[in-house]
Design a protein around this motif. Structure first.
Motif, PDB file in Angstrom:
ATOM      1  N   ALA A 106       0.832  -1.209   0.000  1.00  0.00           N
ATOM      2  CA  ALA A 106       0.000   0.000   0.000  1.00  0.00           C
ATOM      3  C   ALA A 106       0.864   1.256   0.000  1.00  0.00           C
ATOM      4  N   ARG A 107       1.931   1.244   0.804  1.00  0.00           N
ATOM      5  CA  ARG A 107       2.826   2.413   0.870  1.00  0.00           C
ATOM      6  C   ARG A 107       3.490   2.664  -0.486  1.00  0.00           C
ATOM      7  N   ILE A 108       3.949   1.583  -1.124  1.00  0.00           N
ATOM      8  CA  ILE A 108       4.603   1.725  -2.437  1.00  0.00           C
ATOM      9  C   ILE A 108       3.589   2.183  -3.485  1.00  0.00           C
ATOM     10  N   LEU A 109       2.387   1.618  -3.437  1.00  0.00           N
ATOM     11  CA  LEU A 109       1.353   2.024  -4.401  1.00  0.00           C
ATOM     12  C   LEU A 109       0.975   3.488  -4.226  1.00  0.00           C
ATOM     13  N   GLU A 110       0.920   3.965  -2.991  1.00  0.00           N
ATOM     14  CA  GLU A 110       0.611   5.384  -2.748  1.00  0.00           C
ATOM     15  C   GLU A 110       1.631   6.289  -3.426  1.00  0.00           C
ATOM     16  N   GLU A 111       2.879   5.864  -3.438  1.00  0.00           N
ATOM     17  CA  GLU A 111       3.921   6.667  -4.086  1.00  0.00           C
ATOM     18  C   GLU A 111       3.663   6.794  -5.587  1.00  0.00           C
ATOM     19  N   THR A 112       3.068   5.783  -6.195  1.00  0.00           N
ATOM     20  CA  THR A 112       2.832   5.836  -7.645  1.00  0.00           C
ATOM     21  C   THR A 112       1.681   6.757  -8.008  1.00  0.00           C
ATOM     22  N   PHE A 113       0.791   7.059  -7.042  1.00  0.00           N
ATOM     23  CA  PHE A 113      -0.359   7.906  -7.339  1.00  0.00           C
ATOM     24  C   PHE A 113      -0.112   9.382  -7.040  1.00  0.00           C
ATOM     25  N   VAL A 114       1.071   9.715  -6.569  1.00  0.00           N
ATOM     26  CA  VAL A 114       1.423  11.114  -6.343  1.00  0.00           C
ATOM     27  C   VAL A 114       1.530  11.803  -7.709  1.00  0.00           C
ATOM     28  N   PRO A 115       0.936  12.999  -7.871  1.00  0.00           N
ATOM     29  CA  PRO A 115       1.025  13.674  -9.165  1.00  0.00           C
ATOM     30  C   PRO A 115       2.478  13.847  -9.607  1.00  0.00           C
ATOM     31  N   GLY A 116       2.769  13.466 -10.835  1.00  0.00           N
ATOM     32  CA  GLY A 116       4.112  13.588 -11.394  1.00  0.00           C
ATOM     33  C   GLY A 116       5.001  12.385 -11.122  1.00  0.00           C
ATOM     34  N   ALA A 117       4.490  11.391 -10.394  1.00  0.00           N
ATOM     35  CA  ALA A 117       5.297  10.202 -10.091  1.00  0.00           C
ATOM     36  C   ALA A 117       5.433   9.331 -11.334  1.00  0.00           C
ATOM     37  N   VAL A 118       6.586   8.733 -11.500  1.00  0.00           N
ATOM     38  CA  VAL A 118       6.852   7.825 -12.607  1.00  0.00           C
ATOM     39  C   VAL A 118       6.926   6.417 -12.025  1.00  0.00           C
ATOM     40  N   VAL A 119       6.051   5.543 -12.512  1.00  0.00           N
ATOM     41  CA  VAL A 119       5.953   4.195 -11.954  1.00  0.00           C
ATOM     42  C   VAL A 119       7.285   3.465 -12.060  1.00  0.00           C
ATOM     43  N   SER A 120       7.971   3.606 -13.173  1.00  0.00           N
ATOM     44  CA  SER A 120       9.252   2.918 -13.347  1.00  0.00           C
ATOM     45  C   SER A 120      10.276   3.377 -12.312  1.00  0.00           C
ATOM     46  N   ALA A 121      10.294   4.666 -12.001  1.00  0.00           N
ATOM     47  CA  ALA A 121      11.241   5.187 -11.012  1.00  0.00           C
ATOM     48  C   ALA A 121      10.907   4.673  -9.615  1.00  0.00           C
ATOM     49  N   VAL A 122       9.611   4.626  -9.282  1.00  0.00           N
ATOM     50  CA  VAL A 122       9.199   4.106  -7.977  1.00  0.00           C
ATOM     51  C   VAL A 122       9.561   2.626  -7.875  1.00  0.00           C
ATOM     52  N   ALA A 123       9.342   1.877  -8.947  1.00  0.00           N
ATOM     53  CA  ALA A 123       9.676   0.452  -8.955  1.00  0.00           C
ATOM     54  C   ALA A 123      11.177   0.261  -8.738  1.00  0.00           C
ATOM     55  N   ARG A 124      11.979   1.024  -9.453  1.00  0.00           N
ATOM     56  CA  ARG A 124      13.435   0.931  -9.336  1.00  0.00           C
ATOM     57  C   ARG A 124      13.882   1.261  -7.913  1.00  0.00           C
ATOM     58  N   LEU A 125      13.256   2.254  -7.310  1.00  0.00           N
ATOM     59  CA  LEU A 125      13.599   2.680  -5.955  1.00  0.00           C
ATOM     60  C   LEU A 125      13.411   1.553  -4.939  1.00  0.00           C
ATOM     61  N   HIS A 126      12.394   0.716  -5.168  1.00  0.00           N
ATOM     62  CA  HIS A 126      12.072  -0.354  -4.221  1.00  0.00           C
ATOM     63  C   HIS A 126      12.537  -1.730  -4.689  1.00  0.00           C
ATOM     64  N   GLY A 127      13.310  -1.777  -5.762  1.00  0.00           N
ATOM     65  CA  GLY A 127      13.840  -3.051  -6.234  1.00  0.00           C
ATOM     66  C   GLY A 127      12.801  -3.930  -6.902  1.00  0.00           C
ATOM     67  N   LEU A 128      11.805  -3.304  -7.525  1.00  0.00           N
ATOM     68  CA  LEU A 128      10.753  -4.035  -8.228  1.00  0.00           C
ATOM     69  C   LEU A 128      10.894  -3.820  -9.722  1.00  0.00           C
ATOM     70  N   THR A 129      10.193  -4.624 -10.486  1.00  0.00           N
ATOM     71  CA  THR A 129      10.101  -4.349 -11.916  1.00  0.00           C
ATOM     72  C   THR A 129       8.835  -3.530 -12.138  1.00  0.00           C
ATOM     73  N   PRO A 130       8.825  -2.686 -13.152  1.00  0.00           N
ATOM     74  CA  PRO A 130       7.608  -1.909 -13.415  1.00  0.00           C
ATOM     75  C   PRO A 130       6.396  -2.812 -13.660  1.00  0.00           C
ATOM     76  N   GLN A 131       6.603  -3.967 -14.297  1.00  0.00           N
ATOM     77  CA  GLN A 131       5.494  -4.877 -14.563  1.00  0.00           C
ATOM     78  C   GLN A 131       4.857  -5.350 -13.255  1.00  0.00           C
ATOM     79  N   GLN A 132       5.699  -5.634 -12.261  1.00  0.00           N
ATOM     80  CA  GLN A 132       5.176  -6.093 -10.979  1.00  0.00           C
ATOM     81  C   GLN A 132       4.351  -4.996 -10.316  1.00  0.00           C
ATOM     82  N   LEU A 133       4.830  -3.775 -10.397  1.00  0.00           N
ATOM     83  CA  LEU A 133       4.108  -2.653  -9.792  1.00  0.00           C
ATOM     84  C   LEU A 133       2.794  -2.388 -10.519  1.00  0.00           C
ATOM     85  N   PHE A 134       2.804  -2.488 -11.848  1.00  0.00           N
ATOM     86  CA  PHE A 134       1.563  -2.313 -12.600  1.00  0.00           C
ATOM     87  C   PHE A 134       0.567  -3.426 -12.270  1.00  0.00           C
ATOM     88  N   THR A 135       1.057  -4.629 -12.022  1.00  0.00           N
ATOM     89  CA  THR A 135       0.178  -5.729 -11.630  1.00  0.00           C
ATOM     90  C   THR A 135      -0.451  -5.438 -10.274  1.00  0.00           C
TER      91      THR A 135
END
Length: 140
Positions: free
Chosen positions: A35-64
């Motif tokens: 939930a905390r990681i997902l909240e970061e992706t919904f911040v205006p101007g957030a880039v999902v790929s950058a958030v994923a990289r920050l937490h050691g995830l792949t963008p596909q996993q975060l989009f899932t």
């Protein structure tokens, strides 16, 4: 000897990598961490790929995760109903004179949305009714 550099990466570039040892296998994320990681992706101007990289995830996993969260929210949300009021049609005047008066449409469906009233006559095609409803849904 050739003057080509056979290294895959230029010297001085630091790469981050994670070593998983033992029988640990896949990483497990708690619901709170997700939930905390997902909240970061919904911040205006957030880039999902950058958030994923920050937490050691792949963008596909975060989009899932995002898709699963959206599906869960839609399943938990109560269905949206519009109150329907059924009104008997007004009786037509008995035998009006034979002059050509403007034709009056007796509404079979009456929609009220955002202060706009739309009356749809009897015998209107379903495609037309769907188009009117879609037009009313578009935010102005």
């Amino acid at each position: 000897m050739s003057g080509l550099d056979h290294r895959l990466e230029p010297e001085g570039k630091i790469r981050r990598f994670e070593v998983i040892n033992g029988a640990m296998g896949r990483r497990r994320w708690s619901a709170d961490e997700r939930a905390r990681i997902l909240e970061e992706t919904f911040v205006p101007g957030a880039v999902v790929s950058a958030v994923a990289r920050l937490h050691g995830l792949t963008p596909q996993q975060l989009f899932t995760w995002r898709r699963a969260a959206r599906t869960q929210l839609e399943a938990e949300a109560p269905p949206g109903f519009v109150p329907a009021v059924v009104v008997a049609p007004e009786p037509m005047a008995a035998k009006e004179p034979r002059r050509r008066a403007p034709r009056r449409c007796v509404a079979a469906i009456e929609l009220e949305a955002s202060g706009v009233t739309v009356r749809i006559g009897d015998g209107t095609s379903p495609a037309t009714i769907a188009a009117v409803i879609r037009a009313l849904k578009v935010p102005s």
